[in-house]
Every structure is written in C-alpha cells, then in structure tokens.
Design an enzyme around this catalytic site. Structure first.
Site, short mmCIF file in Angstrom:
data_model
loop_
_atom_site.label_atom_id
_atom_site.label_comp_id
_atom_site.label_asym_id
_atom_site.label_seq_id
_atom_site.Cartn_x
_atom_site.Cartn_y
_atom_site.Cartn_z
N GLU A 255 4.74 2.04 -0.13
CA GLU A 255 3.32 1.93 0.22
C GLU A 255 3.16 1.54 1.69
O GLU A 255 2.17 1.92 2.33
CB GLU A 255 2.61 0.94 -0.70
CG GLU A 255 2.72 1.24 -2.20
CD GLU A 255 2.31 2.66 -2.60
OE1 GLU A 255 1.51 3.28 -1.87
OE2 GLU A 255 2.81 3.16 -3.63
N GLU B 291 3.64 11.58 2.10
CA GLU B 291 4.82 11.22 1.32
C GLU B 291 6.08 11.21 2.20
O GLU B 291 7.02 10.46 1.93
CB GLU B 291 4.97 12.21 0.16
CG GLU B 291 5.86 11.74 -0.97
CD GLU B 291 5.26 10.63 -1.82
OE1 GLU B 291 4.09 10.23 -1.61
OE2 GLU B 291 6.00 10.13 -2.71
#
Lengths: 493, 493
Positions: free
Chosen positions: B258, B287
């Site tokens: 994260e 990502e």
C-alpha cells in the site's frame, strides 16, 4: 410527489453536510498535518454545494408547493422553510468566502495561541467581525445586528433578553461567589493533579459515559483533539473528543459534557433522519444536556458515591487514600480563574458574560479589535479579580471567534440555566428523583428523550422549555441550585 | 474564462469524490457499526451528485469550448474529455440498474462464499456478465467487447495484447515453477508464524515504510481494516490500511504494498491538484509501484540485510536465532496454493491468467456460468496442480466479479511485469543501482517521481512505459528476474 422530491433534496443537503462534518472531524482528530490546505478548499466546496442545493430556486419552489401529509412532514417543511429563508439571504460567494476566511483564521489562531501573539491573530479577528456584520446585514434584524447572529444558535432569542437575564444572574451570584472566596477552604486540590495515565483517563471517562449515561461504541466513538467537541453524521454515528491534561478531571468532565451533547442527538426521533429537523433545538438546549451530565449529575455526591469504586479500579494510585466525599468536594472547588473551560459552576457564567459583552461591543464598533486584550483583562479583573499573564490565557483562549462564531457564547449560560430547570421538572417524578439520588439515570434519560430529545428542531427552544417545564426560561432554578449546593459545601449559612 | 469555469467545476467534482472517499475510508477504519445503513445512503448521494455534476450538459459545453493555455491545462482537458465521453455513454437507467444488480450480487456472493454454495451466486454472475456485455456495447469497441471493459482500468490496453503477453509469460515461467516445486526446500517457514504483537507488527511496518520508502506521518497515516487498501484525498493526505494475521509477513508486505500505491499518489505533480489528471495512470501502473515496493525491494536480500536489525529491535522474540539471509529465504518461499492474495511472486500470475481466461470465455459465451467451477478447477490443476476442496477456496474467493469488475484482474499481472521493467530502466543509472544494492532507495524514488509519478494520468500507460523504459511493456524483464532470483534461492542451475 413534490413532498417526495423535497424530501430527496433535503436528504441530499443533509448528506453533503454530513460529509462536510466528517471532513471537519477528521481534520481535528485524524488528518495528517500537511493536508490542511487542500482540506480547507474541499470543505469550502462541500459547504458551498450544500448551500447552493438548499438555496436553489427549485428548492424554494418545492418548499412553497409542499403539502405535508402528517405532523412529521409538517415539522420538516416548517423548519426547512425557516432555514431556507435564512440561507437564501446569504449569497454562495459570501458563504464560500466566509468558509475560506474561517479556515485561515482558525490556523492563525492555533499559531497565535501557541505563541501567545495576539497581533498575528488580530487581522483575522477584524475579518471575522467584518464578516459577522455583513452577515447580520444580509440576514436582517429589528433591534440589533447581534439578534441576527444569535438567532442561528438560539432561534428566537434576542440580545436584549440575554442582557436582562445575564444582569439578573450576575447580581444574584456575584455575592455568592464573594462569600465562597472569603470562606475557609481546607480541601486538598493537589489530588486532582496526581499522575493519571492518559489512556487510563480516557478509558475511565468512556466507560462511565457508557455505564452512567448510555453512550456505547455501537453508535459512538471517542477521540482526542485540541479542543473537545461532539459531532455526528447520523443518530447512529456520534463522535466525541476529549483532551488529556495534568489536571485529570478535565478529561473526565469534558467527556461527560460531550456525552450529554451526543445523547441528545442520539435521542432525536429516527422519523426525522436526513432532514433539517434532525438536530438539537438550539445550542442552549444542547448545552442544557451537556452541562446536566457534566455538572448536575457528574459533579453530584451520589455520582461519586456510585462511581468512586470504578475510579479506584481504573487508577488505584489516583484514588489512594481518598473517598467519594473527598473527591466530591475537590471536583466542586470554586475558584476564580483565567480559563473558561476550566471554570467551576459558580464562576463559569462570568466568563460567558464577559465574552458576550465584548463581542457585542466589537460588533457595535464601540470596541476596536486592537483594544480587545485590554478590555478583556479589565473585565476579568472586575468579575473574577484575575489578570491574565499573557493573551494565550486571556483573549486567545477560545476557538470560537477564530471560527466566526459570534453570538454563540451566551448559549453556554442559557444552557446552564435550562439544565437545572429541566432536571427539576423531571424530578417531579419520584422514580426519577430517587434514581438521581442513587446515580441511576435510566429513568431520567427516558424522561429527557420523551420531553426534550425526540423533538429535534420541531419545537423552538421556548416551546420546548414551556412544554417540558411548565414555564419559560428563568435564572431562578439555577441561582437556587448554586446557593443550595455551595452553601453546603463551603459551610455558608 | 470558460477554462476557469471548467477548472472550478472539475475541482468541485474532485472535492465531492474526496469527501466520498473519506466516508468510505472512515467506514472501513473508524465508523461505529450501527452507522452502516445511513452511511450507505450518504455515500450513494455523494457519488450521485459527483456523477450528475460531471455529466451535466454544462460540463459538456465547458469541455467542448475549453481552450487550454498551456500543457498542464491541455492534459486536464484531454483526460476530462475522455472521462466525460465514457461517463455520458452510460444512460442513468443503466447505471442505476447496474448499481442495484451489483449490490444484490455482492450480498449473494458474501453469502455463497460463506456457505461455499456456488449455485446461489450463479444467477447473479449470469446477470453480471449480461451487464458487462451491455456495458461494452454501450461504450463501443473495435475488436472485442472485453476491450471496452479493460479500458476503464488500463486505458488503451486490448484483450489481444493481454493474451499475447500472458501466453508468453505462462510458457516461460511454468517450467521454472515446476523446477522449483521439484527442488529440495530445507527452509523453516514456521518462523513466519511466531507470535508478533499486533501493535509491534504495525509499528515496525510503518517505521520501515518511512525509513525505506519515504512515507511519513506529515502527509500519511496507517490504520487497520478487514481488507488492506490505499486511498487519498489529496497528495498530502494519503491513507493506507493493513491487517494483522498469525502469518505476520502479511502485515509487513501488505503495508509496503500500500506504501507503493501511496507514494505514487504522493508523487503526482501538484500542478494537477483537484483535477482528473491527479491520479495514477492506470491500475497496472499503480500495481507496478506497489509490487515494486512489496516484492522487488521489500523481498530483496539487501532490504533484509539493512532492516533485519530493526526487526530484531522491534520484535526480539520473532528475530531470535535468525539472520537476514534466513528471513530473506523464508519470505520468498514459492509454493502453489489455492488463494491468489496469499500467492508468491512465481505463482501469483497463474492465478491472474486463470481468471482472465475464464472471464474472457464467460463474456464471449464460450463458457457457461454453470460450467465455471469445473473450468476453474481444471485450470487450477493445469497451472498449479491444486484442487480446491470447495468453491469458497476456488471460484468464489474473489470479490471482483460480484462487484461487476470484469476486466480488472489482468492489471495485477501487467503491474508485476511493469515493475521489473521500470526498476531495470531506473538501474541503468549506477547511483540508483548502487542504492538498491544497499537498500538506499532515495535515488530510485527520485527517478520514479520524475519518470512515472509526476505525470499522473497525463500520459497513457503505454506512453509512460515507452518514455520511462524505452520500450513497450514486455514480459522479458519479469521472466528474467524470476529466473535470476529463484534459481539462486532454490539452487537450480
């Protein structure tokens, strides 16, 4: 059909306000510091969009055409029309300007207070007072511009009435205060600064807020913030904040104060969810609940008889060698002091009267922002015999003016007065009176929900007061309460 | 003038989305449970108002008339036009039907997964696929309906390209996986479930997120939630969440994952604040950052050589008797398993390929919803040699299809591929390469900000990839990386 459309739109406005409220709560309790600038813009946008939607031509048409099907809808329309009339008087550009200015003033105040530098806050206060005067002019008033501002917090109340009630209160409690100050006081107040672990303080305060007053984690939470407050985004989403200080009762009584606000919002009937009725009737009525929990109950002898054992368990070192009676007397110490939020029940209202008189003078222009600190200090000397050593402990101590909240302060004292008037009305029921004597507040809470909370804004403060207590707001019950309680504690006869 | 009006309106949409985002974050991390019902209504209102404002006729006119004054404004107009075109292609009736259907499908999925009963979810999946086909038709496409859906998550990417890249990846990593599985594995993985106090886990993960990757409390915060995520309300207000499990690396690597998302958003240039450009270029590019931090850096040998002493300090019992090398090998265990979110770097992409192939076949109608579990299990056997004991640990494990997110899965693997391609491009600079070898990532972060983060959505994923790495997305760097790393760890030669 148009009633459904109206309810949908009022729901959207309510949701936008809830989102803005959450942004504000988050800013005070969670937000990383660098986010402040953008958050200010975002909050201004939300407030602007809510205002735009509520004041739109279409909302006016829906309100004008609304045909309420029952009493519940009738209250929604009545309150929404009153708000709409008030809100349409403020142009969106003004609201956005004010929101931005308040955000800047708030940050300037935080800094000014920290360094006790009034000069850096003064230009912002000038701007706040200018905005207040412009707002009063936009809203309109009969007797005094202050009335237009006060009405936002205490619908129907006028500056002239406040003056009268405050004068009465001052004349009848200043002699009591002088007698107390002159009395012998053998209590040991150092016990109130015994080391009490911050997490343990907060946990004890929160536990008792649940046990005594019914506030639970299912629908509420507790956080820390620089200045304690209550906010909520529905009656099932109540947020209270507190702060921890060396003087540990501040955390406890602060928590129970905010619990009073929270339980009021909790008690508003669900039938008014997402409508403008779904809030407390006024700040004064709100304060009557917070001060009742904090002072009339939380600082009562039965309360400490019941909850002293929990304190012993939560903080054995703090409670060591004490008993409920010692603590009862200690937390009811009367002593003129510099800080409003630390003031006892007898001196508190003098702090409020001082602010009311000063903001009235600032608004009228008979006092300049530059001369405010001097005027503040002079009144402190007159009422409480105190001289602030610096502005942080004087004129800069409160957040209100930095947030543009002019006309707000009197509601604290109006709430104090109403708190006793309501509690005495409730105690006409012997079950409630017996409960209060044992710090068993469930019957009282049920009475408050039935006679105060459930109505939300569907009754005006005056209607509510008369309906619940049988008479209009009066200083009499409060003055009698102070005499009764403190003549006993200080052995005055 | 119309450019100013456009920017104001896009700013309002951005602020509404930020408020909705905060409501969502609060719901997952802070909100009292009873608030859920009203919060759902509030969030729907915010989303509806943002959509209404963005798709309004007036916004279309402002976009059509906009005359950008510079490159920054040109990007805003380009991206906003693309979003507006897409948003206005879906009629309100369709959006409302889809929202209702997704809501029902989500509840059915929660229930079906809990009881591992695929049959009760199947009719909802049929409906989701029908809606996906209709949505693709409404949006329009050239070669394949899947392209229209994928474009929402990975602008410009086509199903045909994904097929080609995935086939290449599969053919070149399946043999590697088989060799790893056949290899001796003497490592002790029980160390990864040693008791590690939840607060200490989170604190260690957060401290390293700051020390290694630059995420700091000044502009970010860490909380717990059931499913880890990153969200943000400006580049100075980043929120990551994590969760604590008996397998403690989940908290650490989840936090750093994260953190990668957060630092991407942190790096987007302030010049695009409160515009639709101010977000990552695509889910795949996002990502690439999260997987780089989590895996390429966080699961590297230099990383653990540098941060093992901090782990020893944070959790002496966990680190007892271990060293950096032992830990490096343990956290890089490769083992075919049933669950995507628990998969290692080598097997992870097979989970994604399987889903991509199945959702493509479902959309095309070459696979029926009824036959899906069997097809799922067959592919699991083919790729990973695993047979799910029930559908909960098979076809029902992911939330995505129940939320109508068709076309989302491939971005996970596209991100993996891009992560290595970007890291290798960055390491052409010897200072960056030397830094990575010592787990000193400041030079790398500066490169990522300059070549990836700052652009936000102003470049398409393909433009960004070519500009930053000199070539289009390819599986080559990732395949080579896996061979290099795991042949060494598993002593394959």
């Amino acid at each position: 059909m148009s009633m459904e459309q109206l309810k949908k739109r009022l729901g959207q406005v309510s949701d936008l306000n809830a989102a803005g409220g959450l942004m504000s709560w988050d800013q005070e309790t969670q937000m990383p510091p660098e986010a402040a600038r953008v958050r200010g813009i975002q909050m201004a946008t939300l407030a602007g969009l809510a205002h735009e939607l509520f004041t739109a031509q279409e909302t006016g048409t829906l309100l004008a055409q609304a045909q309420p099907g029952d009493e519940v809808e009738a209250a929604v329309v009545r309150v929404a029309r009153r708000d709409h009339e008030r809100a349409t008087k403020l142009p969106t550009a003004f609201v956005e300007e004010a929101t931005r200015a308040r955000n800047e003033a708030h940050h300037a105040w935080v800094d000014a207070r920290q360094h006790s530098r009034y000069a850096t806050f003064a230009p912002h206060l000038t701007r706040m007072m200018d905005l207040a005067r412009r707002q009063a002019d936009l809203l309109g008033y009969e007797a005094h511009p202050y009335d237009a501002l006060l009405d936002a917090y205490e619908p129907g109340m006028k500056a002239a009435q406040v003056k009268t009630v405050f004068a009465d209160l001052r004349d009848r409690t200043l002699p009591l205060l002088r007698r107390i100050v002159a009395a012998d006081d053998a209590a040991d107040y150092r016990i109130l600064e015994r080391p009490f672990a911050p997490e343990a303080q907060k946990a004890f305060a929160w536990k008792v807020a649940g046990d005594a007053f019914g506030l639970r984690g299912d629908f509420a939470r507790q956080d820390e913030s620089a200045h304690p407050f209550q906010t909520n985004f529905s009656r099932s989403d109540l947020r209270i904040t507190t702060r921890v200080e060396p003087y540990w009762p501040a955390c406890l009584f602060g928590t129970w104060h905010e619990t009073g606000h929270a339980m009021y919002e909790r008690g508003v009937a669900e039938r008014w969810e997402r409508t403008p009725v779904s809030r407390g009737a006024s700040l004064g009525v709100h304060e009557s609940q917070s001060r009742m929990f904090e002072n009339l109950l939380g600082r009562s002898r039965p309360f400490w008889q019941r909850y002293f054992p929990q304190l012993q368990q939560a903080a054995p070192e703090v409670a060591a060698g004490l008993d409920a009676e010692t603590l009862y007397r200690a937390v009811n110490r009367v002593r003129p002091s510099l800080i409003r939020v630390e003031a006892d029940e007898v001196t508190y209202n003098f702090h409020v009267m001082l602010r009311f008189e000063l903001e009235l003078a600032l608004l009228e222009g008979t006092l300049s922002v530059q001369d405010l600190p001097e005027a503040w200090n002079a009144k402190m000397a007159e009422y409480l015999g105190q001289t602030p050593p610096d502005d942080a402990r004087g004129v800069l101590q409160d957040v209100h003016w930095s947030a543009g909240l002019v006309g707000y302060f009197p509601t604290y004292t109006l709430g104090n007065l109403l708190s006793v008037q309501l509690l005495e009305a409730a105690q006409r029921d012997p079950t409630i009176a017996a409960g209060v004597e044992q710090a068993e507040y469930a019957p009282l809470l049920a009475w408050l929900t039935e006679h105060v909370h459930q109505y939300g804004r569907s009754l005006t403060p005056e209607e509510l007061t008369v309906q619940a207590t049988g008479q209009p707001l009066s200083a009499d019950p409060y003055v009698a309460y102070l005499h009764r309680k403190y003549e006993e504690i200080y052995s005055l006869s």
